[in-house]
Design an enzyme around this catalytic site. Sequence first.
Site, PDB file in Angstrom:
ATOM      1  N   TYR A 187      -6.999  -0.582 -11.395  1.00  0.00           N
ATOM      2  CA  TYR A 187      -6.191  -1.054 -10.265  1.00  0.00           C
ATOM      3  C   TYR A 187      -5.766  -2.511 -10.483  1.00  0.00           C
ATOM      4  O   TYR A 187      -4.622  -2.897 -10.216  1.00  0.00           O
ATOM      5  CB  TYR A 187      -7.002  -0.888  -8.963  1.00  0.00           C
ATOM      6  N   TYR A 244       1.178  -6.411   5.206  1.00  0.00           N
ATOM      7  CA  TYR A 244      -0.160  -6.786   5.676  1.00  0.00           C
ATOM      8  C   TYR A 244      -0.189  -6.628   7.194  1.00  0.00           C
ATOM      9  O   TYR A 244       0.351  -5.674   7.717  1.00  0.00           O
ATOM     10  CB  TYR A 244      -0.519  -8.193   5.190  1.00  0.00           C
ATOM     11  N   VAL A 274       0.599 -10.672  -3.429  1.00  0.00           N
ATOM     12  CA  VAL A 274       0.057 -12.038  -3.359  1.00  0.00           C
ATOM     13  C   VAL A 274       0.636 -12.994  -4.395  1.00  0.00           C
ATOM     14  O   VAL A 274       0.437 -14.204  -4.278  1.00  0.00           O
ATOM     15  CB  VAL A 274      -1.489 -12.090  -3.474  1.00  0.00           C
ATOM     16  N   SER A 285       0.387  -6.347  -5.070  1.00  0.00           N
ATOM     17  CA  SER A 285       0.339  -5.234  -4.108  1.00  0.00           C
ATOM     18  C   SER A 285       1.624  -4.416  -4.012  1.00  0.00           C
ATOM     19  O   SER A 285       1.600  -3.331  -3.438  1.00  0.00           O
ATOM     20  CB  SER A 285       0.041  -5.776  -2.717  1.00  0.00           C
ATOM     21  N   LYS A 339       1.433  -0.973  -5.091  1.00  0.00           N
ATOM     22  CA  LYS A 339       0.749   0.052  -4.282  1.00  0.00           C
ATOM     23  C   LYS A 339       1.722   1.124  -3.796  1.00  0.00           C
ATOM     24  O   LYS A 339       1.391   2.307  -3.736  1.00  0.00           O
ATOM     25  CB  LYS A 339       0.053  -0.601  -3.081  1.00  0.00           C
TER      26      LYS A 339
END
Length: 464
Positions: A189, A241, A259, A64, A67
Site C-alpha cells: 500500500y 477527508y 498528502v 491517497s 485509493k
Amino acid sequence: MKSPIPDYLKIVLENARAIESGSPASYIETLAKADPSKLAVALATVDGNIYSAGDDRVEFSIQSISKAFVYAIAIEDIGLQGVLEKIGVEPSGDAFNQLSLERGSNRPVNPMINAGAITAHSLVTGATAEERTERILKGLSKLAGRQLHVDEEVYEAELKSADRNMAIGYMLKAAGIISCDPQDVVRGYIRQCAINVTVRDLAIMAATLSNAGVHPKTGERVIPQASVRQVLSVMTTCGMYDAAGDWVSNVGIPAKSGVAGGIIGALPGQVGIATFSPNLDERGNSVRGVAICEKLSRDMGLHMMDVSQIAGATVWTSVATIVAGTHEPHHPNCERDVIIFSLRGAVRFPGSERLSRALVRELGEPDPEDPGSGKYIDACAVVISLRDVYSLSAIAQRMLHENIKRLIADKRSVVIIDPSEVLQMKSADGKPGDALPHIVKTENEARDYIGGAGSSTVLIKDDW
Ligand code: GLU
C-alpha cells in the site's frame, strides 16, 4: 490564434499563489521537505485534450489519490459484491488513519480512509505482494498513458514511520478482513502511495473517470462503467477527508486529495482536473489546490448540482401533408397527414417520457380535458426521427421500443429515421415474430416509403 484556456489557467494559478497558509505533510520526512512554492493545474477533456499551467511537469507522489483507482481495480478483480463485503461506503468524520472498523460489520467504513484503502490493496489479484503492487503500477500507468515509477525515497521514508498503518494492517487481519500478511499488504500500500505523477497524468486519469471509464486518448475501456459510478460516488462522499460537506457545496465535483498536495476532480461527462501544491490545511487538503478548484468550479460552471440542463427540450413535433410524386400520383397516402416526432441530444428518461406523452396526446383518443389532443389520430404514418440523437440511455431505449411496439399494435405505420443506428430494436427485442418498424437513414427515404417514390411533403405545423 491562441486558446484562451491556458492563459486563464495561468491567471487562476497566480491568484492562488497569494495564499500563504498551510504547511506540507510532516509525518513523512521526504514530503515535509517538499518545496511549497511548487504550483500546478491541469484540465483534461473527455476527448483527451490537456491544458495545464505552472509546474505541470513536476512529479510528486500520488498518495491517497491512488485509493480511488485501486478501489476500481479491486472491484474489477473480485467484483463489487466481494468488495462491499469487505469495505463499507459510509463517510467517516474520523481522521484518515484512524484505527476503526464499522460497528457490527467489522468492515473499514469506506475505501478512502487508510483501513479501507489497505483492504482494497489486499483484494487486488496477485499471488505475491510484488505481483499485486506490479498490477497496481501497471493499472495506474495505463490510466496516465505513460509508464509511472515508484519514488523509492518517499517509499523508504514512509516505511520508517509506518507504525500506524502497520497497526491498521494487524487490526484488519485480527478482524478477518484481510487474510494475507499485514506487513506485506501495508508495504504494498505504501509503494502504491509512493507512485510519482504530474498534474497532467492526474488530469487524464480523472478524465477517464469523467469519460465513464474509457481512456480519453486511447479510446480503450480501462474501467467498467459500473465501477466508475461506484468510485465517483465514494469520491463524492469520502474523497476529501472530513471536508466532504464543504467540498461538495463549494466545488461540487467528485474528488480525491493526497498528502503530497495533489487533488483530482472528475466531473461526469465533462472534464478531469488536477492541482498540485504541497501546503496542506488542517484537514489534510492542499490549501491552494482547494482554492483553485473552487475558482474553476465557479468560473466554469462545473458544480454537479447546478441544474443547467432542463430535460424538456429534447422532443419536438411537426406535421406534414404528403404530396404525391409523378411516379405514383394516386398513392393512397397522398394528401394525408404524417406526424413527425424528432428527438435531440442525449436522450434519457425525461426525453423518452416527453416522446411518450407527445405520442399519446397527438395519436390517442381525444381527451375532453385537453383541447387539441387526439388531433392526428388519422395520421397515415408516424415518423420518429433520431437523426439528432447522440445517445439513448438504457431506459430511453426500452421506452422507445415499448412505444413503437404499441404503435404497431395499433396498426400504425411507423418509420424511424436513424442514420447512426442508435435504436437497437432488433438486438434488444429479437423475439421472432415481433413486428418491427421501418427503419431508414434519411428523410427522403422516409417520404418515399410513406408517400411513394418521388413524393414530397408540405409542413403544416411545427411546434411542441
Ligand atoms: N501514504 C499516506 C498514508 O497512508 C497516504 C495518506 C494520504 O494521502 O491521505 O498515510
